[in-house]
Design a protein around this motif. Sequence first.
Motif, PDB file in Angstrom:
ATOM      1  N   ARG A  38     -17.841   0.034   0.887  1.00  0.00           N
ATOM      2  CA  ARG A  38     -17.222  -1.755   1.845  1.00  0.00           C
ATOM      3  C   ARG A  38     -17.748  -2.400   3.321  1.00  0.00           C
ATOM      4  O   ARG A  38     -18.274  -2.810   3.008  1.00  0.00           O
ATOM      5  CB  ARG A  38     -15.326  -1.531   2.280  1.00  0.00           C
ATOM      6  CG  ARG A  38     -15.180  -1.969   0.190  1.00  0.00           C
ATOM      7  CD  ARG A  38     -13.937  -1.193   0.556  1.00  0.00           C
ATOM      8  NE  ARG A  38     -13.296   0.857   0.693  1.00  0.00           N
ATOM      9  CZ  ARG A  38     -12.730   1.426   1.223  1.00  0.00           C
ATOM     10  NH1 ARG A  38     -11.658   0.314   1.244  1.00  0.00           N
ATOM     11  NH2 ARG A  38     -12.870   2.316   1.408  1.00  0.00           N
TER      12      ARG A  38
ATOM     13  N   TRP B 155       2.299   2.270  -0.344  1.00  0.00           N
ATOM     14  CA  TRP B 155       0.926   1.781  -0.193  1.00  0.00           C
ATOM     15  C   TRP B 155       1.833   0.917  -2.897  1.00  0.00           C
ATOM     16  O   TRP B 155       1.523   0.289  -3.454  1.00  0.00           O
ATOM     17  CB  TRP B 155      -0.413   2.147  -1.065  1.00  0.00           C
ATOM     18  CG  TRP B 155      -0.633   1.760   0.317  1.00  0.00           C
ATOM     19  CD1 TRP B 155      -1.173   2.005   1.493  1.00  0.00           C
ATOM     20  CD2 TRP B 155      -1.084   0.127   1.333  1.00  0.00           C
ATOM     21  NE1 TRP B 155      -1.705   1.564   2.433  1.00  0.00           N
ATOM     22  CE2 TRP B 155      -1.377   0.383   2.710  1.00  0.00           C
ATOM     23  CE3 TRP B 155      -1.158  -1.137   0.620  1.00  0.00           C
ATOM     24  CZ2 TRP B 155      -1.911  -0.821   3.266  1.00  0.00           C
ATOM     25  CZ3 TRP B 155      -1.176  -2.907   1.322  1.00  0.00           C
ATOM     26  CH2 TRP B 155      -1.529  -2.128   2.886  1.00  0.00           C
TER      27      TRP B 155
ATOM     28  N   THR C 228     -12.315  -6.731   5.740  1.00  0.00           N
ATOM     29  CA  THR C 228     -12.871  -5.390   5.186  1.00  0.00           C
ATOM     30  C   THR C 228     -13.124  -4.813   6.334  1.00  0.00           C
ATOM     31  O   THR C 228     -12.877  -3.357   5.935  1.00  0.00           O
ATOM     32  CB  THR C 228     -14.280  -5.855   4.528  1.00  0.00           C
ATOM     33  OG1 THR C 228     -13.792  -6.878   3.621  1.00  0.00           O
ATOM     34  CG2 THR C 228     -14.174  -4.528   3.780  1.00  0.00           C
TER      35      THR C 228
ATOM     36  N   THR D 259      -9.900  -0.144   5.634  1.00  0.00           N
ATOM     37  CA  THR D 259     -10.558   0.192   4.511  1.00  0.00           C
ATOM     38  C   THR D 259     -10.143   1.821   4.727  1.00  0.00           C
ATOM     39  O   THR D 259     -10.238   2.650   3.250  1.00  0.00           O
ATOM     40  CB  THR D 259     -12.292   0.721   4.536  1.00  0.00           C
ATOM     41  OG1 THR D 259     -12.683   1.030   5.844  1.00  0.00           O
ATOM     42  CG2 THR D 259     -12.896  -0.672   4.510  1.00  0.00           C
TER      43      THR D 259
ATOM     44  N   PHE E 169      -7.289   3.186   2.064  1.00  0.00           N
ATOM     45  CA  PHE E 169      -7.175   3.543   0.887  1.00  0.00           C
ATOM     46  C   PHE E 169      -7.598   4.441   0.156  1.00  0.00           C
ATOM     47  O   PHE E 169      -8.069   5.203  -1.291  1.00  0.00           O
ATOM     48  CB  PHE E 169      -7.516   1.715  -0.026  1.00  0.00           C
ATOM     49  CG  PHE E 169      -6.964   0.822   0.450  1.00  0.00           C
ATOM     50  CD1 PHE E 169      -5.310   0.574  -0.186  1.00  0.00           C
ATOM     51  CD2 PHE E 169      -7.422   0.050   1.216  1.00  0.00           C
ATOM     52  CE1 PHE E 169      -4.731   0.272   0.146  1.00  0.00           C
ATOM     53  CE2 PHE E 169      -6.444  -1.151   1.788  1.00  0.00           C
ATOM     54  CZ  PHE E 169      -4.907  -1.309   0.875  1.00  0.00           C
TER      55      PHE E 169
ATOM     56  N   HIS F 124      -6.473   4.153  -3.667  1.00  0.00           N
ATOM     57  CA  HIS F 124      -6.181   2.859  -4.640  1.00  0.00           C
ATOM     58  C   HIS F 124      -7.548   1.611  -4.204  1.00  0.00           C
ATOM     59  O   HIS F 124      -8.056   1.861  -3.818  1.00  0.00           O
ATOM     60  CB  HIS F 124      -5.158   2.226  -4.066  1.00  0.00           C
ATOM     61  CG  HIS F 124      -3.686   2.244  -4.186  1.00  0.00           C
ATOM     62  ND1 HIS F 124      -2.926   3.022  -2.881  1.00  0.00           N
ATOM     63  CD2 HIS F 124      -2.789   1.982  -5.468  1.00  0.00           C
ATOM     64  CE1 HIS F 124      -1.830   3.188  -3.662  1.00  0.00           C
ATOM     65  NE2 HIS F 124      -1.667   2.432  -4.666  1.00  0.00           N
TER      66      HIS F 124
ATOM     67  N   ALA G  99     -10.481  -0.636  -4.110  1.00  0.00           N
ATOM     68  CA  ALA G  99     -10.300  -1.780  -2.848  1.00  0.00           C
ATOM     69  C   ALA G  99     -11.478  -2.303  -2.962  1.00  0.00           C
ATOM     70  O   ALA G  99     -12.702  -1.284  -2.875  1.00  0.00           O
ATOM     71  CB  ALA G  99      -9.612  -1.406  -1.525  1.00  0.00           C
TER      72      ALA G  99
ATOM     73  N   THR H 229     -14.712  -5.216  -1.540  1.00  0.00           N
ATOM     74  CA  THR H 229     -15.575  -6.590  -0.675  1.00  0.00           C
ATOM     75  C   THR H 229     -15.750  -7.825  -1.368  1.00  0.00           C
ATOM     76  O   THR H 229     -16.408  -7.545  -2.450  1.00  0.00           O
ATOM     77  CB  THR H 229     -15.871  -5.795   0.982  1.00  0.00           C
ATOM     78  OG1 THR H 229     -15.811  -6.448   1.754  1.00  0.00           O
ATOM     79  CG2 THR H 229     -17.126  -5.190   0.326  1.00  0.00           C
TER      80      THR H 229
ATOM     81  N   GLN I 293     -11.518  -7.214   2.180  1.00  0.00           N
ATOM     82  CA  GLN I 293     -10.846  -6.824   1.236  1.00  0.00           C
ATOM     83  C   GLN I 293      -9.284  -6.988   0.430  1.00  0.00           C
ATOM     84  O   GLN I 293      -8.939  -7.993   0.495  1.00  0.00           O
ATOM     85  CB  GLN I 293     -10.472  -5.630   1.820  1.00  0.00           C
ATOM     86  CG  GLN I 293     -10.367  -4.378   1.286  1.00  0.00           C
ATOM     87  CD  GLN I 293     -10.072  -3.278   2.129  1.00  0.00           C
ATOM     88  OE1 GLN I 293     -10.846  -2.048   1.939  1.00  0.00           O
ATOM     89  NE2 GLN I 293      -8.687  -3.627   2.978  1.00  0.00           N
TER      90      GLN I 293
ATOM     91  N   ALA J  16      -7.522  -5.419  -2.579  1.00  0.00           N
ATOM     92  CA  ALA J  16      -6.877  -4.523  -3.389  1.00  0.00           C
ATOM     93  C   ALA J  16      -5.940  -4.094  -3.779  1.00  0.00           C
ATOM     94  O   ALA J  16      -4.925  -5.461  -4.333  1.00  0.00           O
ATOM     95  CB  ALA J  16      -6.403  -3.426  -1.937  1.00  0.00           C
TER      96      ALA J  16
ATOM     97  N   VAL K 127      -9.029  -6.120  -9.035  1.00  0.00           N
ATOM     98  CA  VAL K 127      -9.652  -6.582  -8.075  1.00  0.00           C
ATOM     99  C   VAL K 127     -11.170  -6.953  -8.599  1.00  0.00           C
ATOM    100  O   VAL K 127     -11.339  -8.173  -7.263  1.00  0.00           O
ATOM    101  CB  VAL K 127      -9.965  -4.941  -7.610  1.00  0.00           C
ATOM    102  CG1 VAL K 127     -10.912  -5.280  -6.380  1.00  0.00           C
ATOM    103  CG2 VAL K 127      -8.839  -4.133  -6.844  1.00  0.00           C
TER     104      VAL K 127
END
Length: 468
Positions: free
Chosen positions: A181, A366, A380, A408, A411, A416, A418, A420, A435, A437, A446
């Motif tokens: 990312r 989360w 991001t 970043t 995650f 999870h 994610a 960008t 970003q 997520a 996503v």
Amino acid sequence: MKDLTQQSAAGLSHLYRKGKASPLEAMKAVLARTATVNRTINAFCTVDGDAALKAARASERRWQKGKPLSPLDGVPVSIKELVRVKGWPASMGSRLTDKTPADADAPAVARLREAGAIVFAQSTSSEYGHKGVTDSPLHGITRNPWNTGRTPGGSSGGAGAAVAAGLGPLAIGTDGGGSVRIPSSFNGLVGLKATFGRVPAWPPSLTGDLANTGPMARTALDCALMMNAIARPDARDAWALPADETDYARKLDGKLKKLKVGFVLRFGDHPLDIEVAALVTRAARQFEALGCKVEEVEAPFSYAEAGRAFVIHWLTALQRLLRLFPESNHDQFDPSLLAGAKAGLRYSMQDLVEAQVTRRELAIAWNLFFEKYDLLLSPTVAVQPFEVGKNLPDGPDGKGNPLWSPYTSPFNLSRHPAATVPCGTSRDGLPIGLQIAAAHYEDGLVLRAAARYAEAHPLKFPVLPEMM
């Protein structure tokens, strides 16, 4: 016909299908551009032109017969040097590895070959992927094609620079704390760290279950096409998720109406570039025009605690290098890698246990967040691409800023998905990333959010004079 090096993978596939271009023409164009541009940006450490042309001819015959293996058949793809490619040296960006050619492809590479993609080049990384910029004692400095005085980020910086510069539309990177990312953001790309285990990896990363293999491309559709190929189980990955029938390209279809979106501008008390803040905030508001309900919220977990847990996981993994190589050779490591590995020795078993507890608590926090919100939006990276040759950007006090990438790694800890997506350029013409997520296994959502946003706000890639 447009320059084939500036086509997306989906665009090349369309041209092949219509007979308006061939895999051989595309591969020759990419190799010619590589021969010129790579001298400037140093994105590739290996280019296998002969094998690539042979594969392109085979792909061309399949398209002529109307029997391509997949939409990626005949599309050039580069592979980060931390990922095994049969017959290429498994260098890890290090002077200390023996450079023995790999005897098997990593799962993602094998799946891409099965889809007909042309694996033609190995992209540069920091040594063992240990930092968020791309330079190494083995290969030197990799540069950002948007501004060659700036870093492309890392550790998949070669992959990011290559795709942005038109050296193949697809790349495989790895992401242990943001390494897909960060360079995707710094180079104006879409990059995905999928739900952990969705994309199998082998051999196991030095950083264990923080690490992910993922797609990097100019468009969400290209990432989705890559996911269709690489998101399949492999018995060599101890954590691989079971097979599912997801068609990620089809998952891009549909609007974002009625989605509830949480927007977090800061993950804690860290510096945030004013232009990054402005562009990401504007992007979050533009999701309302896409039909979402956007609410500015707080992150559900202390970044200070999450950051400490990540550092302990990361550095205690790096310290293994001190045991893998003789002490007499340690001076050949990148100094920052050696310092990090030595720092990892200072943590106790109790420190690591407490970090693992924090990791579980963060993941639950989360999980509960994503029960309330369909998506999370955030920057991001907290800064713009900074000067090459530096491990850290300057902070507001003029000293090195270690908190430049707080968004970043949480995650990687929580597992999870994610991604960008570019959300504009700064006054200096440098790309900024947003970003996105979501909950576990919502990788398709996503990518759909990234696709809908990018369609409404496309980014124009530069062709710099020294790269023409």
